[in-house]
Design an enzyme around this catalytic site. Structure first.
Site, PDB file in Angstrom:
ATOM      1  CB  SER A 100     -95.060  56.102  32.156  1.00 14.05           C
ATOM      2  OG  SER A 100     -94.889  56.359  33.515  1.00 14.05           O
ATOM      3  CE  LYS A 143     -89.453  54.030  51.730  1.00 13.45           C
ATOM      4  NZ  LYS A 143     -89.775  54.802  52.968  1.00 13.45           N
TER       5      LYS A 143
END
Length: 258
Positions: A100, A143
């Protein structure tokens, strides 16, 4: 020699020591072990600033992280981008990962290295607050993913790394080993430990702030910097498991108080 002369000589030696250290330069190693949070971001960015002021030769971020907060990750990356001396991220020791947010930091560094038996990737953004599966939630998630994929692509392109794989690590949660990362040009090299990395980087040319810097790491002192007590306590409290326990204790206390 009188005591006055001895005192003056001692003061002179202490005064000249910082200048000698500045002239020689050192290898500063800072460690990220665990989730990336505001405390870790403060620690790493402060170390980068101090290393720049001291004129050190190289900063090494030794990292093992499952990820962390986007804001803290971006703070660390800004510190790397504003550094006037090279910053190398080393995913190690063996068994570590740069998942991540750790993927973003590795790709953003001037030098990216991994130890054998480590992995990198799985950088898809996760909403820690949860939420419903409605149309608005899906739009917001899309988004966030598009923003993250554009950000990691720009970081990879700036460092001349595999931007296509970096984007897939965000959109498809891809994860690869150290050896695969080297073959795919996601990282620069594989090293067993910090000492091996330092030796491998001697004489290497690195682009820093639009300037080419030749590293001279052979024979340089390697110093390891750790968090101070305040940062260690705050980092422990920031752990989600510890924070949850403290919250439950607080609720129990409120219950008995009522």
């Amino acid at each position: 020699m009188t005591w006055i002369q001895k005192t003056l000589l001692t003061v002179l030696v202490l005064f000249l020591m910082p200048f000698q250290a500045f002239a020689e330069g050192r290898i500063v190693v800072v460690e990220i072990s665990g989730a990336i949070n505001p405390v870790v971001a403060e620690f790493v960015t402060d170390e980068i600033i101090e290393a720049n002021l001291a004129g050190e030769e190289l900063i090494v971020i030794r990292m093992d992280t499952p990820g962390g907060l986007d804001t803290s990750m971006r703070q660390i990356i800004k510190g790397i981008q504003n550094s006037r001396i090279p910053v190398a991220t080393f995913v190690g020791p063996s068994g570590s990962r740069a998942a991540s947010a750790g993927t973003f930091i590795t790709i953003a560094s001037h030098i990216a290295a991994m130890a054998p038996g480590t992995n990198i990737g799985a950088a898809h953004p996760v909403n820690l607050m949860g939420g419903g599966g409605g149309e608005q939630a899906k739009t917001m998630e899309g988004k966030v993913v598009q923003d993250a994929s554009a950000y990691i692509r720009s970081l990879a392109e700036k460092r001349g790394r595999n931007a296509h794989w970096a984007e897939l690590a965000v959109t498809k949660s891809l994860s690869i080993s150290a050896e695969e990362a080297k073959k795919l040009a996601v990282i620069d090299l594989v090293a067993f430990n910090v000492e091996a990395l330092v030796l491998a980087l001697d004489g290497r040319e690195v682009n820093v702030d639009s300037k080419t810097v030749t590293l001279k790491t052979a024979g340089k002192e390697i110093v390891y910097h750790a968090m101070d007590k305040r940062q260690q306590i705050l980092d422990t409290i920031s752990n989600p498991n510890v924070a949850y326990i403290l919250m439950m204790l607080g609720l129990v206390g409120l219950y008995f108080e009522l």
